[in-house]
Motif scaffolding. Structure first.
Motif, PDB file in Angstrom:
ATOM      1  N   GLU A  16       0.769  -1.125  -0.009  1.00 29.99           N
ATOM      2  CA  GLU A  16       0.078  -0.083  -0.051  1.00 29.99           C
ATOM      3  C   GLU A  16       0.898   1.263  -0.084  1.00 29.99           C
ATOM      4  N   HIS A  17       1.797   1.173   0.882  1.00 25.92           N
ATOM      5  CA  HIS A  17       2.751   2.399   1.058  1.00 25.92           C
ATOM      6  C   HIS A  17       3.592   2.614  -0.238  1.00 25.92           C
ATOM      7  N   LYS A  18       3.992   1.625  -0.908  1.00 23.11           N
ATOM      8  CA  LYS A  18       4.791   1.571  -2.319  1.00 23.11           C
ATOM      9  C   LYS A  18       3.752   2.193  -3.416  1.00 23.11           C
ATOM     10  N   ARG A  19       2.639   1.649  -3.399  1.00 24.11           N
ATOM     11  CA  ARG A  19       1.634   2.417  -4.395  1.00 24.11           C
ATOM     12  C   ARG A  19       1.706   3.739  -4.168  1.00 24.11           C
ATOM     13  N   TYR A  20       1.271   4.187  -2.896  1.00 23.01           N
ATOM     14  CA  TYR A  20       1.334   5.536  -2.695  1.00 23.01           C
ATOM     15  C   TYR A  20       2.375   6.353  -3.067  1.00 23.01           C
ATOM     16  N   ASP A  40       4.577   5.564  -5.464  1.00 24.61           N
ATOM     17  CA  ASP A  40       4.658   5.467  -6.966  1.00 24.61           C
ATOM     18  C   ASP A  40       3.713   6.480  -7.462  1.00 24.61           C
ATOM     19  N   GLU A  41       2.423   6.539  -6.967  1.00 25.23           N
ATOM     20  CA  GLU A  41       1.232   7.323  -7.536  1.00 25.23           C
ATOM     21  C   GLU A  41       1.697   8.906  -7.242  1.00 25.23           C
ATOM     22  N   SER A  42       2.222   9.071  -6.177  1.00 25.22           N
ATOM     23  CA  SER A  42       2.310  10.295  -5.744  1.00 25.22           C
ATOM     24  C   SER A  42       3.515  11.133  -6.509  1.00 25.22           C
ATOM     25  N   ASN A  43       4.330  10.319  -7.057  1.00 26.72           N
ATOM     26  CA  ASN A  43       5.599  11.134  -7.827  1.00 26.72           C
ATOM     27  C   ASN A  43       6.606  11.529  -6.883  1.00 26.72           C
ATOM     28  N   TYR A  44       6.585  10.923  -5.841  1.00 26.18           N
ATOM     29  CA  TYR A  44       7.287  11.508  -4.624  1.00 26.18           C
ATOM     30  C   TYR A  44       9.036  11.682  -5.001  1.00 26.18           C
TER      31      TYR A  44
END
Length: 47
Positions: free
Chosen positions: A14-18, A20-24
């Motif tokens: 879940e944190h990895k997806r966040y 990846d999606e947030s362009n961190y």
């Protein structure tokens, strides 16, 4: 890594997806470049 060590692979995913999606990573790089420029540091010398 913390969730993986605790055996919670679902939360780790879940944190990895966040991230990846947030362009961190791209946001952090842009912030770093901005702060370096404001401090008068040229990053061109390091490429």
């Amino acid at each position: 890594m913390i969730y993986k060590k605790l055996g919670n692979s679902e939360k780790a995913a879940e944190h990895k997806r966040y991230l990846d999606e947030s362009n961190y990573v791209a946001i952090r790089k842009a912030m770093f470049k901005k702060h370096a420029k404001e401090a008068g540091i040229s990053l061109d010398d390091y490429n």
